[in-house]
Design an enzyme around this catalytic site. Structure first.
Site, short mmCIF file in Angstrom:
data_model
loop_
_atom_site.label_atom_id
_atom_site.label_comp_id
_atom_site.label_asym_id
_atom_site.label_seq_id
_atom_site.Cartn_x
_atom_site.Cartn_y
_atom_site.Cartn_z
N CYS A 178 0.99 -1.20 0.09
CA CYS A 178 -0.04 -0.29 0.08
C CYS A 178 0.97 1.08 0.01
O CYS A 178 1.32 1.43 -1.08
CB CYS A 178 -0.83 0.03 1.12
SG CYS A 178 -2.30 0.87 0.96
N HIS A 227 -3.38 -5.21 0.48
CA HIS A 227 -2.94 -5.84 1.79
C HIS A 227 -2.77 -7.02 1.83
O HIS A 227 -3.76 -7.72 2.23
CB HIS A 227 -3.71 -5.01 2.89
CG HIS A 227 -3.44 -3.71 3.40
ND1 HIS A 227 -2.69 -3.29 4.15
CD2 HIS A 227 -4.20 -2.52 2.45
CE1 HIS A 227 -2.75 -1.75 3.74
NE2 HIS A 227 -3.62 -1.53 3.17
N GLU A 254 -1.36 -9.18 3.54
CA GLU A 254 -1.30 -9.83 4.83
C GLU A 254 -2.48 -10.25 5.45
O GLU A 254 -2.63 -11.06 6.36
CB GLU A 254 -0.78 -8.72 5.97
CG GLU A 254 -1.40 -7.55 6.07
CD GLU A 254 -1.30 -6.30 5.30
OE1 GLU A 254 -1.47 -5.22 5.65
OE2 GLU A 254 -0.81 -6.51 4.36
#
Length: 533
Positions: free
Chosen positions: A382, A508, A510
């Protein structure tokens, strides 16, 4: 089987691990063949965590449908491996917002709007809703905060009413408390738990199971005392001891027959849990062949919870590669041209995660530049992708004053700028590009090799993006646009082709990493770092 509701409350102090307890139970029940949904009810007045400072609240977790939630939902998804949604997180602010909007629309037909029944009915509707939307066998609901908090009272009253509305065997209350160890007298103390349970009982809720958080193994007398004074069966007093690897928690709790007791109390006839794959994953974490150091360069590094999902995704990739990932938490504000080599050269790889605002940006740009010039594996997430673009524009494409509109509104060369449908005068809450969006990858690129597929879907949380006005000039200078929206309009990923691993992504990754199914990009980063080690 009727849908079952499990409510998890906490007492004595906050931060006891209610979320891990709830997530572990979800994993255990899923291993017994049950369909599980989880949700978190947060008493704070904010409508959602989206505008809250990471220093106060940790990271904001984003679900597939774009809901900004509490970080505990990340634990739920990582443990239970089910995608959650907008019914998975509720705050007092959202409750009052909904009720007041209904009142303004005249839905209460002139009634005096009160906490009971209007606020509690709204909460109950939300709790029932997640089960109906997901068709879950079991809904696990965690109540944020601790017993005694003024803000929690409407939520506790709502779950008390749910027990009255449901058959007795369809609801279960689990209370997580602290059992402190007093070193002066060398003994554990049960009194805080007794007081906490007494206060909960005073609100009309009798816990069925008490989970005891402790740092040292408890004596048998503690279990007997809490069973007697808290009015719960002896085998319903469960020890939850602090462990170094949180993914061991389901296995540790099951040694006390946690899910078996839960199923017994709820009259669930379920098979024995199949935990073989989870046990193998946990065993793998204990047999590492080497260590790698990943530098996490950010602006909230004093509070590790601000990057919780990133840290967990790094550990997941370490499990995959059979290495221990040591995270070097590096404050970007402290990185200068004079010390950047000293701070980063000891790392085997770098991850630059998301964030907002201009603080610490110069150190981030120096980080991206160092990694690019020294072939140090780099994953920009990001903001980390935007930083990589700014560095490349300034130091390779020759646009010396290239910047982001977020950092300098007057910049003449905003290589990163507002989303096309956004403007600088918008409200801060709920106006980001949020949730899952498709992305098309270019074959032969570093990121394509990670995924092994052209078509992917990832979760977003941003307001700024790559400015297409500079697309051609940056590509001509050597920046690879390796992923775009399916219509090729929005730039989603960039990379530097001559480096072994230098990838920036606007999304993102994650949020979709799991301990037993690590995310491909983190696998790629840690793999490249392992090769450098």
């Amino acid at each position: 089987m009727n849908r079952k509701h499990i409510f998890v409350t906490g007492g004595v102090v906050s931060g006891l691990g209610k979320g891990i307890t709830a997530a572990s139970l979800g994993r255990l029940l899923k291993a017994r063949g049950l369909k599980v949904a989880a949700q978190k009810l947060d008493p704070y007045i904010n409508v959602d965590p989206g505008t809250m400072s990471p220093f106060q609240h940790g990271e904001v977790y984003v679900t597939e449908d774009g809901t900004e939630t509490d970080l505990d939902l990340g634990h739920y998804e990582r443990f239970i491996d089910e995608d959650l949604n907008r019914f998975s997180n509720l705050t007092s602010g959202k409750v009052y917002w909904n009720v007041l909007n209904k009142e303004r629309r005249g839905e209460y037909l002139g009634e005096t709007v009160q906490v009971i029944p209007h606020i509690t009915n709204e909460i109950k509707s939300f709790i029932y809703g997640v089960g109906e939307k997901t068709d879950a066998d079991v809904v696990i609901t965690e109540i944020g905060g601790t017993i005694g908090d003024i803000e929690s009272q409407p939520f506790l009253e709502a779950i008390r009413q749910i027990r009255l509305e449901q058959d007795r065997e369809d609801t279960l209350f689990i209370h997580v408390t602290l059992v402190p160890y007093i070193h002066g007298s060398n003994e554990h103390k049960s009194k805080p738990t007794q007081h906490s349970v007494k206060e909960l009982q005073g609100m009309g809720i009798n816990p069925d199971i008490v989970v005891l958080r402790c740092d040292e193994p408890l004596e048998e007398s503690i279990f007997k005392k809490i069973s007697l004074f808290c009015n719960v069966s002896l085998d319903c007093v469960i020890e939850n001891i602090t462990i170094p690897n949180l993914y061991e928690a389901p296995l540790m709790l099951e040694k006390s027959h946690f899910s078996e007791i839960v199923c017994r109390e709820l009259k669930i006839d379920a098979k024995k849990p199949d935990l073989k794959a989870w046990e193998e994953m946990v065993a793998k974490t204990k047999t590492v062949s080497k260590e790698v150091t990943i530098g996490l360069v950010g602006k909230y590094t004093e509070l590790h919870d601000a990057y919780l999902s990133v840290a967990e995704a790094l550990h997941h990739a370490g499990f995959y590669h059979g290495v221990k990932v040591n995270i070097d938490w590096i404050d970007s504000e402290h990185i200068t041209e004079e010390n950047v080599a000293e701070k980063l050269s000891k790392c085997d790889g770098i991850v630059l995660p998301g964030g907002f605002g201009s603080r610490g940006i110069s150190g981030m740009i120096l980080t991206a530049k160092y990694c690019r010039e020294h072939n140090l594996p780099y994953l920009g997430i990001c903001l980390g992708m935007q930083i990589a673009v700014i560095d490349f524009a300034r130091h390779v494409a020759g646009i010396a004053d290239a910047d982001s509109g977020e950092f300098d509104l007057r910049s003449e060369h905003k290589v990163i700028d507002f989303l096309p449908d956004k403007n600088s005068h918008m409200d801060m809450g709920g106006t980001l590009r949020l949730g899952a969006y498709p992305c098309k990858l270019k074959k032969g690129t570093q990121i394509y090799k990670c995924y092994g597929s052209q078509d992917i879907s990832e979760r977003h949380r941003h307001r700024y993006e790559f400015n297409n006005d500079y697309r051609q000039v940056l590509e001509d200078a050597g920046l690879t646009i390796s992923g775009t929206s399916p219509d090729e309009y929005i730039v989603e990923t960039v990379e530097v082709a001559q480096n072994d691993f230098y990838v920036g992504v606007q999304f993102h990754p994650e949020f979709k990493s799991r301990p037993d199914r690590p995310h491909p990009l983190f696998v790629g980063l840690v793999g490249a770092a392992k090769g450098k080690n």
